[in-house]
Design a protein around this motif. Structure first.
Motif, PDB file in Angstrom:
ATOM      1  N   GLN A 171      10.182  -5.485   0.783  1.00  0.00           N
ATOM      2  CA  GLN A 171      11.453  -5.855   1.053  1.00  0.00           C
ATOM      3  C   GLN A 171      12.571  -4.911   1.161  1.00  0.00           C
ATOM      4  OE1 GLN A 171      12.998  -7.516  -2.857  1.00  0.00           O
ATOM      5  NE2 GLN A 171      14.741  -8.106  -1.994  1.00  0.00           N
ATOM      6  N   ALA A 172      12.363  -3.559   0.814  1.00  0.00           N
ATOM      7  CA  ALA A 172      13.025  -2.558   1.269  1.00  0.00           C
ATOM      8  C   ALA A 172      12.969  -2.349   2.611  1.00  0.00           C
ATOM      9  CB  ALA A 172      12.588  -1.371   0.446  1.00  0.00           C
ATOM     10  N   ILE A 173      11.853  -2.394   3.361  1.00  0.00           N
ATOM     11  CA  ILE A 173      11.711  -2.177   4.752  1.00  0.00           C
ATOM     12  C   ILE A 173      12.294  -3.364   5.589  1.00  0.00           C
ATOM     13  CG2 ILE A 173      10.044  -2.067   6.699  1.00  0.00           C
ATOM     14  CD1 ILE A 173       8.358  -0.525   4.797  1.00  0.00           C
ATOM     15  N   LYS A 188      16.825  -1.166   4.028  1.00  0.00           N
ATOM     16  CA  LYS A 188      17.080  -0.144   2.785  1.00  0.00           C
ATOM     17  C   LYS A 188      16.154   0.943   2.979  1.00  0.00           C
ATOM     18  CE  LYS A 188      19.124  -3.562  -0.239  1.00  0.00           C
ATOM     19  NZ  LYS A 188      19.032  -4.640  -1.195  1.00  0.00           N
ATOM     20  N   ALA A 189      14.940   0.548   3.661  1.00  0.00           N
ATOM     21  CA  ALA A 189      14.049   1.915   3.806  1.00  0.00           C
ATOM     22  C   ALA A 189      13.368   1.779   5.159  1.00  0.00           C
ATOM     23  CB  ALA A 189      12.892   1.825   2.758  1.00  0.00           C
ATOM     24  N   ALA A 190      13.082   2.859   5.769  1.00  0.00           N
ATOM     25  CA  ALA A 190      12.446   2.758   7.235  1.00  0.00           C
ATOM     26  C   ALA A 190      10.982   2.794   6.979  1.00  0.00           C
ATOM     27  CB  ALA A 190      12.884   4.126   8.021  1.00  0.00           C
ATOM     28  N   PRO A 191      10.089   2.051   7.849  1.00  0.00           N
ATOM     29  CA  PRO A 191       8.909   2.402   7.906  1.00  0.00           C
ATOM     30  C   PRO A 191       8.341   3.760   7.764  1.00  0.00           C
ATOM     31  CG  PRO A 191       9.283   0.677   9.255  1.00  0.00           C
ATOM     32  CD  PRO A 191      10.576   1.471   9.085  1.00  0.00           C
ATOM     33  N   PRO A 192       7.372   4.224   7.369  1.00  0.00           N
ATOM     34  CA  PRO A 192       6.962   5.478   7.489  1.00  0.00           C
ATOM     35  C   PRO A 192       6.177   5.668   8.789  1.00  0.00           C
ATOM     36  CG  PRO A 192       5.456   4.490   6.029  1.00  0.00           C
ATOM     37  CD  PRO A 192       6.470   3.542   5.968  1.00  0.00           C
ATOM     38  N   PRO A 193       6.227   7.050   9.205  1.00  0.00           N
ATOM     39  CA  PRO A 193       5.676   7.348  10.676  1.00  0.00           C
ATOM     40  C   PRO A 193       4.375   6.821  10.801  1.00  0.00           C
ATOM     41  CG  PRO A 193       6.583   9.294   9.406  1.00  0.00           C
ATOM     42  CD  PRO A 193       6.570   8.289   8.563  1.00  0.00           C
ATOM     43  N   GLU A 194       3.441   6.627  10.085  1.00  0.00           N
ATOM     44  CA  GLU A 194       2.144   6.007  10.372  1.00  0.00           C
ATOM     45  C   GLU A 194       2.277   4.495  10.125  1.00  0.00           C
ATOM     46  OE1 GLU A 194       2.323   6.905   5.604  1.00  0.00           O
ATOM     47  OE2 GLU A 194       2.833   7.934   7.634  1.00  0.00           O
ATOM     48  N   ALA A 205       3.631   0.884   7.839  1.00  0.00           N
ATOM     49  CA  ALA A 205       3.417   0.264   6.397  1.00  0.00           C
ATOM     50  C   ALA A 205       2.603  -0.932   6.686  1.00  0.00           C
ATOM     51  CB  ALA A 205       4.779   0.011   6.150  1.00  0.00           C
ATOM     52  N   ARG A 206       1.468  -0.884   5.785  1.00  0.00           N
ATOM     53  CA  ARG A 206       0.472  -1.933   5.748  1.00  0.00           C
ATOM     54  C   ARG A 206       0.915  -2.869   4.669  1.00  0.00           C
ATOM     55  NH1 ARG A 206      -5.263  -3.168   5.916  1.00  0.00           N
ATOM     56  NH2 ARG A 206      -5.409  -5.354   5.056  1.00  0.00           N
ATOM     57  N   TYR A 219       0.896  -1.287  -0.030  1.00  0.00           N
ATOM     58  CA  TYR A 219       0.132  -0.158   0.100  1.00  0.00           C
ATOM     59  C   TYR A 219       0.898   1.239  -0.007  1.00  0.00           C
ATOM     60  CZ  TYR A 219      -3.850  -3.197   0.937  1.00  0.00           C
ATOM     61  OH  TYR A 219      -4.598  -4.409   0.966  1.00  0.00           O
ATOM     62  N   GLY A 220       1.843   1.395  -0.838  1.00  0.00           N
ATOM     63  CA  GLY A 220       2.601   2.552  -1.063  1.00  0.00           C
ATOM     64  C   GLY A 220       3.860   2.243  -0.362  1.00  0.00           C
TER      65      GLY A 220
END
Length: 161
Positions: free
Chosen positions: A39-41, A45-51, A53-54, A34-35
């Motif tokens: 795999q990145a999280i 390689k990427a952080a989950p967004p503040p709200e 990640a679903r 959902y955006g």
């Protein structure tokens, strides 16, 4: 006033002294994002967004146990929080070898280690109207297991609480 002695064995060892209900060997068959990229999280390689990640993670595989034989399929409506903790929200179905069916709901948490293994702790509710499986309606199950993110393999043991 006395103090209660707490069992200092790891929780997985405490559960293993309980009655085993089932073991599942599953694999991930699909992921809806959902955006955010799962795999990145999970690889850092990427952080989950503040709200958070679903993700909808579809799973299927086999189930075995003293009174459980057959297959399982379902979806984990996963939320990975900004702090990296995974919130599990699993709905699935056991298709038993004898033709019976058992529905399953589980919630819980997943924590990822440095090797990419997610350690699962689940609170499981089972329901069935098949007479051979109606015994599940009166029990609570604690699940403990792992997800190997590199292979997509999920292994969980469910113990009667």
């Amino acid at each position: 006033m006395g103090h209660k002695v707490i069992d200092k064995k790891p929780i997985s060892k405490q559960m293993e002294s309980s009655e085993l209900v089932y073991e599942v060997a599953l694999h991930i068959t699909g992921v809806v994002e959902y955006g955010a990229n799962l795999q990145a999280i999970t690889t850092g390689k990427a952080a989950p967004p503040p709200e958070g990640a679903r993700f909808d993670v579809s799973l299927e595989g086999t189930v075995d146990g003293p009174r459980f034989k057959g297959s399982w399929h379902g979806v984990d409506y996963l939320n990975i929080r900004a702090d990296g903790l995974s919130e599990l929200h699993i709905h699935g179905q056991f298709d038993m070898a004898d033709g019976g069916k058992v529905s399953m709901f589980a919630d819980g948490i997943g924590t990822i280690d440095a090797k990419g293994i997610v350690h699962l702790r689940e609170n499981v509710t089972l329901k069935s109207n098949y007479s051979a499986h109606a015994w599940v309606n009166s029990i609570v199950v604690w699940g403990v297991g792992t997800v190997n993110l590199a292979t997509g393999e999920v292994r969980v043991k469910g113990y009667k609480a």
